[in-house]
Design a protein around this motif. Sequence first.
Motif, PDB file in Angstrom:
ATOM      1  N   ASP A 197       7.512   1.112   1.249  1.00 55.89           N
ATOM      2  CA  ASP A 197       6.145   0.615   1.385  1.00 55.89           C
ATOM      3  C   ASP A 197       6.136  -0.892   1.207  1.00 55.89           C
ATOM      4  O   ASP A 197       7.059  -1.475   0.624  1.00 55.89           O
ATOM      5  N   TYR A 201      -2.023  -5.788   3.345  1.00 54.72           N
ATOM      6  CA  TYR A 201      -2.601  -4.939   4.381  1.00 54.72           C
ATOM      7  C   TYR A 201      -1.509  -4.172   5.125  1.00 54.72           C
ATOM      8  O   TYR A 201      -0.396  -4.664   5.310  1.00 54.72           O
ATOM      9  N   ASP A 202      -1.849  -2.986   5.589  1.00 52.53           N
ATOM     10  CA  ASP A 202      -0.888  -2.146   6.306  1.00 52.53           C
ATOM     11  C   ASP A 202      -0.827  -2.567   7.773  1.00 52.53           C
ATOM     12  O   ASP A 202      -1.311  -1.867   8.668  1.00 52.53           O
ATOM     13  N   GLY A 205       0.954  -0.119  10.013  1.00 56.71           N
ATOM     14  CA  GLY A 205       0.092   0.979  10.429  1.00 56.71           C
ATOM     15  C   GLY A 205      -0.823   0.592  11.570  1.00 56.71           C
ATOM     16  O   GLY A 205      -1.170   1.420  12.417  1.00 56.71           O
TER      17      GLY A 205
END
Length: 496
Positions: A197, A201-202, A205
Amino acid sequence: MVTMPKPDAAVLARREAIVKALRAIVPGEGVIASEREMKPYESDGLTAYRQMPMVVVLPSTTGQVSAVLKYCHDNGIKVVPRGAGTSLSGGALPLGDGVLLGMAKFNRIHSIDYANRVAVVGPGVTNLAVSTAVAHAGFYYAPDPSSQIACTIGGNVAENSGGVHCLKYGMTTNNVLGCELVLINGEILRFGGKHLDSAGYDLLGIITGSEGLLGVVTEITVRLLKKPETARAVLVGFYSSEDAGECVSKIIGAGIIPGGMEMMDKPAIHAVEEFVHAGYPLDVEALLIVELDGPGAEVNHLIERIDRIAKQCRATSCKVSNSEEERLLFWAGRKAAFPAVGRISPDYYCMDGTIPRAKLPLVLARMREMSAKYELGVANVFHAGDGNLHPLILYDANKPGELERCEAFGAEILRLCVEVGGVLTGEHGVGVEKRDLMPVMFTEEDLKQQQRLKCAFDDKGLLNPGKVFPTLHRCAELGRMHVHHGQTAFPDLPRF
């Protein structure tokens, strides 16, 4: 006889200048400009639509991709990224005034790290090639679309592809840990890595499932999984699709998460059995393929539980694989469903929508009503465990009006998916196919907010324009935001 207008001299001169500039960036055979040689690129898997690109560019390095995109950005030239062209939503459909950027030469597996259970691959590596490369060490890559022998990891990232094992092991987004991305202005960014991870912010994704609207992926770090100790598949037949749908809900409701759970209706079963000879029962209306994996004792226990649940749902047959070869044969039939149906109809239109599992019996009944309404047959194959539908609408493009009726039938199916609490797409993406249906699911403000995100990555709207959004607003109208060196221009937002 209709006389086609001659291309404008200024347009021809501009195209010639663009081709010359691109050949300076990607020398040799890296630029394709003749109509005959560009013909294979005029469409993707959604073959109802065709468009010849202005020019095709086949870079082989990240540096070339960066230079091509920067040139296009500086000169206001549209760009359509393309993987293997297996998209079923028109996501890689070219533009007559745009550059088609083919990523097929990025076909190397750069490294395999078994200690960290990851592989670093180019976007042009096929899905199945990853699992094949690590099979000898007892590993595999979980997402497995039916087109896995041809579709590429880069395309899987663009569409967030799934496959028959996505119920337990997730979609592409759950199995990608990092990527290298080139923005339209030529900037090269890296998101994620070998770690599980990342802070902030992702953005990874956001990239996964972005359909080529935000940037061009040139390298991907994928998660590798250890092969389970035991895997067995169960074929369960039913006299009605409603009973099969009820069985799906009860299996999940009992807390059982199979490695895969697929469903086919009678037309699909017969087409597949004639094509593959997988041992499917032909006296049933619906068939479930349920795979259990893990320790042998657990698998055997779960098979017994599923057998009891199936009987409660009025199953008429239950067959368990007794060897690895038989398990693979069961799945070979499901994975060959699309070409098998292609043998029983001149044309078919493959839809993709997702619904809550409990709504499966209702949706199947409504689709039968639609089939009668539009006077077109339909063969159904589903990722039943996660409610991802793939109705194959049968038609003949040579019969006037059938394609139009087919598209209307497909649109009604997708509206039904949203009506019962589902979504327009599970893994094929929006592309051009579902673009005009986006307001069925999203408000105008929702769509504007999504376009603001696009503007942050693509300030001029040059990447894959005409896809996803039914109405494209200029970034200035939405309030411009831009990503620079992996950061937004707003100092009060977290930096990465």
